[in-house]
Design a protein around this motif. Sequence first.
Motif, PDB file in Angstrom:
ATOM      1  N   MET A  74      23.378  80.394 -18.850  1.00 15.25           N
ATOM      2  CA  MET A  74      24.708  80.158 -19.265  1.00 15.25           C
ATOM      3  C   MET A  74      25.194  81.728 -19.187  1.00 15.25           C
ATOM      4  O   MET A  74      26.528  81.970 -18.392  1.00 15.25           O
ATOM      5  CB  MET A  74      25.034  79.551 -20.360  1.00 15.25           C
ATOM      6  CG  MET A  74      26.552  79.654 -20.875  1.00 15.25           C
ATOM      7  SD  MET A  74      27.076  80.855 -21.955  1.00 15.25           S
ATOM      8  CE  MET A  74      28.790  80.517 -21.826  1.00 15.25           C
ATOM      9  N   VAL A  75      24.625  82.599 -19.881  1.00  8.26           N
ATOM     10  CA  VAL A  75      25.005  84.065 -20.058  1.00  8.26           C
ATOM     11  C   VAL A  75      24.963  84.798 -18.760  1.00  8.26           C
ATOM     12  O   VAL A  75      25.920  85.237 -18.208  1.00  8.26           O
ATOM     13  CB  VAL A  75      24.114  84.833 -21.156  1.00  8.26           C
ATOM     14  CG1 VAL A  75      24.456  86.350 -21.014  1.00  8.26           C
ATOM     15  CG2 VAL A  75      24.194  84.326 -22.459  1.00  8.26           C
ATOM     16  N   THR A  76      24.052  84.294 -17.873  1.00  5.59           N
ATOM     17  CA  THR A  76      24.029  85.012 -16.663  1.00  5.59           C
ATOM     18  C   THR A  76      25.118  84.396 -15.766  1.00  5.59           C
ATOM     19  O   THR A  76      25.798  85.310 -14.819  1.00  5.59           O
ATOM     20  CB  THR A  76      22.634  84.623 -15.717  1.00  5.59           C
ATOM     21  OG1 THR A  76      21.492  85.148 -16.537  1.00  5.59           O
ATOM     22  CG2 THR A  76      22.514  85.219 -14.394  1.00  5.59           C
ATOM     23  N   LEU A  77      25.424  83.158 -15.498  1.00  7.63           N
ATOM     24  CA  LEU A  77      26.647  82.700 -14.867  1.00  7.63           C
ATOM     25  C   LEU A  77      27.832  83.258 -15.385  1.00  7.63           C
ATOM     26  O   LEU A  77      28.597  83.724 -14.595  1.00  7.63           O
ATOM     27  CB  LEU A  77      26.559  81.219 -14.896  1.00  7.63           C
ATOM     28  CG  LEU A  77      25.385  80.442 -14.272  1.00  7.63           C
ATOM     29  CD1 LEU A  77      25.642  78.905 -14.460  1.00  7.63           C
ATOM     30  CD2 LEU A  77      25.342  80.675 -12.806  1.00  7.63           C
ATOM     31  N   THR A  86      24.310  88.636 -23.621  1.00  7.21           N
ATOM     32  CA  THR A  86      23.101  88.496 -24.070  1.00  7.21           C
ATOM     33  C   THR A  86      23.410  88.836 -25.773  1.00  7.21           C
ATOM     34  O   THR A  86      22.966  88.055 -26.598  1.00  7.21           O
ATOM     35  CB  THR A  86      22.025  89.208 -23.675  1.00  7.21           C
ATOM     36  OG1 THR A  86      21.892  89.010 -22.283  1.00  7.21           O
ATOM     37  CG2 THR A  86      20.776  89.152 -24.367  1.00  7.21           C
ATOM     38  N   VAL A  87      24.061  90.012 -25.912  1.00 10.65           N
ATOM     39  CA  VAL A  87      24.100  90.250 -27.408  1.00 10.65           C
ATOM     40  C   VAL A  87      25.035  89.380 -28.076  1.00 10.65           C
ATOM     41  O   VAL A  87      24.799  88.995 -29.268  1.00 10.65           O
ATOM     42  CB  VAL A  87      24.776  91.809 -27.612  1.00 10.65           C
ATOM     43  CG1 VAL A  87      25.129  92.140 -29.013  1.00 10.65           C
ATOM     44  CG2 VAL A  87      23.594  92.791 -26.919  1.00 10.65           C
ATOM     45  N   SER A 132      31.917  88.959 -23.371  1.00 10.11           N
ATOM     46  CA  SER A 132      31.706  88.755 -24.479  1.00 10.11           C
ATOM     47  C   SER A 132      32.842  87.426 -25.237  1.00 10.11           C
ATOM     48  O   SER A 132      32.476  86.617 -25.983  1.00 10.11           O
ATOM     49  CB  SER A 132      32.025  89.820 -25.585  1.00 10.11           C
ATOM     50  OG  SER A 132      31.075  90.757 -25.296  1.00 10.11           O
ATOM     51  N   GLY A 133      34.075  87.510 -24.756  1.00  7.22           N
ATOM     52  CA  GLY A 133      35.049  86.652 -25.084  1.00  7.22           C
ATOM     53  C   GLY A 133      34.662  85.439 -24.506  1.00  7.22           C
ATOM     54  O   GLY A 133      35.122  84.090 -25.467  1.00  7.22           O
ATOM     55  N   ILE A 134      34.301  85.135 -23.496  1.00  4.63           N
ATOM     56  CA  ILE A 134      34.174  83.806 -22.866  1.00  4.63           C
ATOM     57  C   ILE A 134      32.803  83.286 -23.630  1.00  4.63           C
ATOM     58  O   ILE A 134      32.596  81.913 -24.004  1.00  4.63           O
ATOM     59  CB  ILE A 134      33.770  83.799 -21.359  1.00  4.63           C
ATOM     60  CG1 ILE A 134      35.078  84.182 -20.717  1.00  4.63           C
ATOM     61  CG2 ILE A 134      33.083  82.413 -20.781  1.00  4.63           C
ATOM     62  CD1 ILE A 134      34.943  84.246 -19.062  1.00  4.63           C
ATOM     63  N   VAL A 135      31.769  84.026 -23.893  1.00  4.93           N
ATOM     64  CA  VAL A 135      30.547  83.416 -24.732  1.00  4.93           C
ATOM     65  C   VAL A 135      30.855  83.182 -26.172  1.00  4.93           C
ATOM     66  O   VAL A 135      30.374  82.177 -26.456  1.00  4.93           O
ATOM     67  CB  VAL A 135      29.312  84.662 -24.600  1.00  4.93           C
ATOM     68  CG1 VAL A 135      28.485  84.233 -25.592  1.00  4.93           C
ATOM     69  CG2 VAL A 135      28.854  84.874 -23.150  1.00  4.93           C
ATOM     70  N   LEU A 136      32.092  83.912 -26.499  1.00  4.85           N
ATOM     71  CA  LEU A 136      32.446  83.847 -27.937  1.00  4.85           C
ATOM     72  C   LEU A 136      32.932  82.354 -27.976  1.00  4.85           C
ATOM     73  O   LEU A 136      32.703  81.476 -28.926  1.00  4.85           O
ATOM     74  CB  LEU A 136      33.038  84.880 -28.491  1.00  4.85           C
ATOM     75  CG  LEU A 136      33.648  84.632 -30.050  1.00  4.85           C
ATOM     76  CD1 LEU A 136      32.446  84.615 -30.879  1.00  4.85           C
ATOM     77  CD2 LEU A 136      34.576  85.674 -30.435  1.00  4.85           C
TER      78      LEU A 136
END
Length: 629
Positions: free
Chosen positions: A1-4, A332-333, A381-385
């Motif tokens: 997911m993070v890679t995409l 990743t972080v 970071s915003g999207i992952v959050l």
Amino acid sequence: MVTLVSVGVSLTVLGVNQLGILESAEWLAYDQMVRLRHLLGEPPLDDRLLLVTITEEDLQEIQALPLTDQTIATVLAHLQTHQPAAIGLDIYRAIPQPPGQGELGEQIRAENVVVITKLPDVSGTGIPAPEGVDPDRIGFNDVVVDADGTIRRSLIMGEQVTPEGPQVIFSLSLRLALRYLALQNITPQSSVVNPHYMQLGPSTFVPLQPGSGGYARTDAGGYQVLLDYRHSLAPARQVTLMEVLQNQVDPDWVRGKIILIGMTAPSGKDLFYTPFTRAGIAATHQMPGVFIHAQMVSQYLDAATGARSLIWLSVPWQEALWCLGWALLAGTVAWRLRHPVAFALSQNGLLMALAAVGFSLFLQRAWVPIVAPTVGIVGTSGIVLAYQAQQSARQRQMMLMLLGQNTSPEIADALWENRDRLLKSGKLPGQKTTATMLFTDIRGFSTLAEVTPPEQLLDWLNEYLSAMTDAIQTHHGIVNKFTGDGLLAVFGVPITRNTPEAIAQDAQNAVHCALTMAACMDRLNQHRQTRNQPLLQMRVGIFTGAVVVGSLGGQTRMEYGIIGDSVNIASRLESFDKTRQPTPCRILIGEDTLAYLQNQFQVESWGALTLKGRHAPIGVYRVLAHSTL
């Protein structure tokens, strides 16, 4: 997911960058790095150059603007007596300014004098060089100004249309540098990197390409390189026009040097914004054109002698990898650090690291974009959050559905902190643990239900179950299920309890809870007595032992299941000999639970009993009250 997400954000940022939207921001970042680098220390003034400046004081003294041909001829004559390597006249002289036209013509025909022309603009209008000067001693003095009015590039070669066709013409600064370098046997060559690139000494002058560094859509026509300013003001020693005319210049400052003559007086309107000034704001200073040409000459000389390499600019594919790397790191972080404070600190740390790495590369004379990866870091970071927030909401909903009841705040917090370990493939995986089960049931409920209207029965049953649930939550248990007039509560799940101390605490909490239930029953009966309602009696069975806990069911319907012989024993303790009810609330525990109570409760032994469905007897005890010890 993070890679995409990282790849998607990076491609989006690069697309936005190619549209030129981030260009001005990248320039501001570049200017800031230029200023910071010079705050760390500037090189000494270049003693290979001498600047002859025409100041406001000089103009007041001479009382002539433009300067007459005679004045300029005299200046050139005085300088020539000290044998300079080259003289660059950064003053247009295509139109005679008598008197002294003949003297000036003689002076500018000297082999070491370079005069200027102006390249035609979009309308085809330019300024020619003085007549009678060899083409190889003519250089243009045009400067390349970015859209924000700042000079960050130098145009070293351009094209001029002549009757014989288009011809390449060198800039004033390149002409002067080549004349000086020729004395050291350094001449321009075709680069081994690309035969179309010019090489001077060890340095290949790689021309600016569209999309390089912070330049996305800027016109890179001609032969441009990034201008590496030697100094925030003048890069070399200065003398004024009047000092030359009055023979007040040390001959050693001239002998074998490159001389640049130009206007520095503000009335000459030959001033430009540089990275050292904030264009569009109240500028602290602007740099005269003659200083800018001197910066260019100094840069070319240093590059040709290996003293100072040219600034390297990243190309689009390198920038793509650069942005993707930072986006992946940020994603990743962000994925691993869920705590808000840790997330905020990590993101700020990444941005500072990006700035530090970018500036470190700049100190090594490499310019890579800073703003584009910054947007990539923030975007990823915003999207992952946001994704984590959505996942957290889904997981929380799933966990509440699996548990089937609210838990105490302490257990709810523990569940949420350990959600990654508890949730696996949309289910709570089976887990072996030691827990304490508590079963309750109302004695004679079926008979009572026959004589009570359903609406009234539901009301007082909800009142009873609400009081019992509050007691369970207060003592850190969870309600696993309601069984009509009864319930199953568990102490010590879903967080695994492995230490004897923790298991003992769960057993003690369960017995404390049962005594609180008894007190609640007394209060409910007092209230029912005032309403002439029949009094209630309840039974409680408690047992501590090994169980397996996890989700039961399918994706459409699941519940939090507790499986094991210990559950059956607790149930049989509750239902044992229903006629033996010495108090309104009978509490029976097994000997395994008693072992963990640490003499905190008064109990009476009912002996070793064989419970329904079991062959081996177990020790059974009735809890009377809290211990008075």
